[in-house]
Structure formats: C-alpha cells, structure tokens
Write an enzyme that holds these catalytic residues in place. Structure first.
Site, PDB file in Angstrom:
ATOM      1  N   GLY A  18      -1.318   2.523 -10.638  1.00 43.99           N
ATOM      2  CA  GLY A  18      -0.536   3.710 -10.957  1.00 43.99           C
ATOM      3  C   GLY A  18       0.833   3.681 -10.285  1.00 43.99           C
TER       4      GLY A  18
ATOM      5  N   ASN B   7      -4.337  15.075  -7.475  1.00 45.63           N
ATOM      6  CA  ASN B   7      -5.354  14.258  -6.804  1.00 45.63           C
ATOM      7  C   ASN B   7      -6.087  15.020  -5.702  1.00 45.63           C
ATOM      8  OD1 ASN B   7      -2.477  13.817  -6.092  1.00 45.63           O
ATOM      9  ND2 ASN B   7      -3.320  12.847  -4.276  1.00 45.63           N
TER      10      ASN B   7
ATOM     11  N   CYS C  94      -4.749   8.761   0.049  1.00 49.03           N
ATOM     12  CA  CYS C  94      -3.691   7.775  -0.155  1.00 49.03           C
ATOM     13  C   CYS C  94      -2.537   8.036   0.794  1.00 49.03           C
ATOM     14  CB  CYS C  94      -3.187   7.818  -1.589  1.00 49.03           C
ATOM     15  SG  CYS C  94      -4.366   8.481  -2.724  1.00 49.03           S
TER      16      CYS C  94
HETATM   17  N1  PLP Z   1      -1.021   9.069  -8.758  1.00 50.42           N
HETATM   18  C1  PLP Z   1      -2.079   9.766  -8.321  1.00 50.42           C
HETATM   19  C2  PLP Z   1      -2.246  11.177  -8.760  1.00 50.42           C
HETATM   20  C3  PLP Z   1      -3.003   9.176  -7.464  1.00 50.42           C
HETATM   21  O1  PLP Z   1      -4.046   9.879  -7.034  1.00 50.42           O
HETATM   22  C4  PLP Z   1      -2.799   7.833  -7.069  1.00 50.42           C
HETATM   23  C5  PLP Z   1      -3.722   7.187  -6.110  1.00 50.42           C
HETATM   24  O2  PLP Z   1      -4.218   7.803  -5.209  1.00 50.42           O
HETATM   25  C6  PLP Z   1      -1.701   7.131  -7.569  1.00 50.42           C
HETATM   26  C7  PLP Z   1      -0.836   7.785  -8.406  1.00 50.42           C
HETATM   27  C8  PLP Z   1      -1.459   5.704  -7.221  1.00 50.42           C
HETATM   28  O3  PLP Z   1      -2.287   4.872  -7.992  1.00 50.42           O
HETATM   29  P1  PLP Z   1      -2.638   3.381  -7.493  1.00 50.42           P
HETATM   30  O4  PLP Z   1      -3.557   3.533  -6.339  1.00 50.42           O
HETATM   31  O5  PLP Z   1      -3.285   2.740  -8.680  1.00 50.42           O
HETATM   32  O6  PLP Z   1      -1.359   2.724  -7.152  1.00 50.42           O
END
Ligand code: PLP
Length: 381
Positions: free
Chosen positions: A72, A152, A325
């Site tokens: 993402g 998230n 994250c």
């Molecule tokens: N966007 C949202 C809402 C997320 O929850 C996350 C990951 O936690 C991301 C983007 C990033 O995705 P990735 O972990 O595949 O880079």
C-alpha cells in the site's frame, strides 16, 4: 504465529489465508521470469495475470488497470510522486490518513491542506467543498484529494463516492487508500469513482510485501520506480511472483471474507458489550459512525495503551495501541486527536481487530486476560 497466541491484531497484518499459502508454495516452484518468452517464463506470467484478474475482481476494476507494487505504501507514494511530477499544486488529505500518505504528501513539495473529521471520525463532504472553493482549483492549479475508505485504527468508513464526486466537479483527481477496506467491505471502483485505489495483500490474508495500485476513470500512472518495462512500464522491476500469487489467492478468498463479516461483527459487538459491563467509563471511538465490523477502537481513561499492550502480550493476547504501523509514538495516535479527543485519551486507545481465524472463544480469552491485567495495573498505581 505462536499457536497459543490469541491474535487480535488483524488490521496490522491479517493471518495468512490457506488459499494464499497454497498459491505461494506452488509459485515458489516456478523457475522462470514472467518477462521471458519460454514456457517457464509463460508459467510465471500466467500466475501473475491470474492474480491480476483476482485483484481486479475484488474491486470491480479492469485487470489492465491493476499495477502490482510492494504494498500500500508504494501504491500511495506512486500517486503522490506522480502528482508532483505532473505539476499538481495542492493535496487535500483527511487528518486521519495513514502515515504512508501523510509522510509522502508532506515530502512531496506540494502544498498540503488538511481535511477535518467530525467526532465520529468522518470527513464531511461540506468540508471538502469549502476547502476546494477556498483553493479555487483551476487547470493551472489542479488538486489531488486523498481520503481513505476505512480507517486502520477506528475502522470508520468514509463517504468516498460523494467526496470523489465533489473532487471531480472541481477538476481534481481522487486517491482512495482502500488498504483496510478491501476484503472487509464491498469495494467497487466504479461506484466509488476514485481515480486511484491503493491495496495491500497482507491486510486481506495475503503476504506482506505485495500490493497494488488500481486506476479508474482513465487515470494514468507516472512510474515511481523506473527500469525495465514490467507492469506495462508503470512499475519497473522483476515481479514478486510468490507475493503476487498469494495476493491474488487472498483476493479471491476475500469474497468469502465478506460473507464472514457478520460473524466478526458479532465477536466485536460481544467484546464491546463485555468491556462496557466491566468498566462504565470506557470510550468506544467511532462507535456511532459506519465502521468495519471487525474493528474495535477503545480507551479506558487513565490506562496507558502501551503498558496494556505489553501486559496483554505476556498473557498471549496480541492487540495494538492505536496504529501498529506507527508504533513508537509516545504522544499517542493522531486519529483520536483528530476526532477531538485529548492527548490522555489518545495515549489510552487500543485496537482489537478480528480476522477470519478468530472464534467467539477468543473474546472470552481476551476478556479474561484483560480483566486480570487491568486489575493488576490499577492495584500497582
Ligand atoms: N494504508 C493503511 C490504511 C494501512 O493500514 C496501511 C498499513 O498499515 C498502509 C496504508 C500501508 O500498507 P503496506 O503495509 O502494504 O505498505
């Protein structure tokens, strides 16, 4: 994952679906580069194109509009860097966007305007309308609007179709981070009306390190990574065959995931009911807004989330404090702050997120451990 761990952190990374594991193991045995013309290369190509169809189907997009990325974050960075390269002058982003978007926007050189959310964690279309009227975008000063489909942390779902419509009426382009929504609610590229949709495999039962950028409305992609002609020259580099195979299979299985959501919602609602019975002071953030059925985001005032997470880990319960994250943020998450809560609540919010592997007994196990830990923390004060 440790077998004895009750894993309730599926928004951080969902448990791998058996279909994804199987597809990845099969892909590991393919010795071939998808760009090669021989049979081995064609086998790899077939795996990638099957996955592309599965991902497109998940979001009702066209396979040709799916570009595989490393996740993402890369999908979002591609759009923002592309906007800068095209001379876009303004980005309007909601205050609750993921760090993947906020950091990319802040470092893009494009002027960033924040869109407030209400107490329920929702961006109001009127707020976007007012901001766009104030900026008065023109062909010489176009805008990129970025709002996520589901948050998230809170799981709150945003009125994307309406926001995209307003953006287009002002000549802007719309980026929707659908990383948390895909596989949990129906995501339809055409109904949403987004120009760009970001997806991530590991949030829907696929592997970490794979994702996609899906285009709609005829939008084009300026490559972030340049090199060979892979992904029709939209993302260079030999494809992550195993990751893409797992992503495709997880996307295919995610339709079952949608049917499973009422079961997860039952677990989530049971959890919140029991939490309220345990402590009347508990705050469930975004409770009255439309939100993902698998997610509970709550705070017990005075109880530090980080301490709670560590204590629960020792009881073999995996949850997270706000966003996993962006862990390490002692000031607390930006999401509760944006929703109007103070720093104390922001530091107290924890997230429990259910996945396909969870069962109602996990709620009982969580409540048992939670009660024990809470009592201990209060006695130690
Ligand atoms: N966007 C949202 C809402 C997320 O929850 C996350 C990951 O936690 C991301 C983007 C990033 O995705 P990735 O972990 O595949 O880079």
């Amino acid at each position: 994952m440790n077998k004895t761990t009750i894993y309730l952190d599926n928004n951080a990374s969902a448990a791998l679906r058996p279909e994804a594991r199987e597809a990845m193991i099969a892909a590991l045995d393919i010795c071939g580069n998808a760009s090669s013309v021989h049979r081995a290369g064609r086998s790899a190509r077939n795996v990638i194109e099957k996955a592309r169809r599965q991902v497109a189907e998940l979001v009702n997009g066209a396979p040709g509009d799916v570009v595989f990325t490393s996740g993402g974050t890369e999908a979002i960075n591609t759009v923002i860097a592309g906007a800068a390269a095209k001379g876009i002058k303004h980005i309007l982003a909601s205050e609750i966007e993921h760090a993947a978007l906020l950091a990319a926007a802040r470092n893009s050189g494009i002027e960033l305007h924040m869109l407030r959310v209400d107490g329920g964690g929702r961006v109001l279309p009127d707020i976007l309308q007012q901001k766009l009227d104030a900026i008065a975008p023109s062909p010489a000063s176009p805008v990129l609007v970025a709002v996520m489909l589901a948050n998230n942390e809170s799981g709150v779902i945003q009125p994307i179709a309406e926001l995209a419509r307003i953006t287009h009426a002002h000549g802007g382009v719309f980026l929707c981070d659908a990383v948390q929504a895909a596989g949990k609610i129906a995501v339809d590229m055409k109904l949403l009306g987004a120009d760009y949709l970001a997806l991530s495999a590991h949030k829907l039962g696929g592997p970490q390190g794979a994702g996609a950028l899906v285009t709609g409305c005829g939008a084009d992609i300026t490559p972030l990574i340049r090199g060979g002609g892979q992904e029709r020259s939209r993302r260079a580099g030999t494809e992550n065959l195993t990751g893409i195979a797992g992503f495709g299979a997880a996307a295919g299985a995610a339709s079952t995931g949608l049917l499973d959501m009422p079961r997860m919602k039952k677990m989530r609602d049971a959890l919140e009911k029991q939490l309220k019975a345990l402590d009347g002071g508990i705050i469930v953030l975004g409770e009255n807004a439309p939100r993902l059925g698998n997610t509970s985001f709550f705070a017990i005032p005075g109880i530090k989330a980080e301490t709670l997470v560590i204590a629960l880990d020792l009881e073999n319960i995996a949850i997270s404090a706000g966003s996993a994250c962006s862990s390490g943020k002692s000031a607390g998450s930006h999401v509760p702050l944006a929703m109007g809560y103070d720093a104390d609540i922001a530091q107290a919010t924890i997230r429990v997120s259910f996945g396909w592997q969870n069962v109602m007994d996990d709620v009982s196990a969580f409540m048992h451990a939670f009660q024990t830990v809470l009592k201990r923390m209060r006695n130690n004060k």
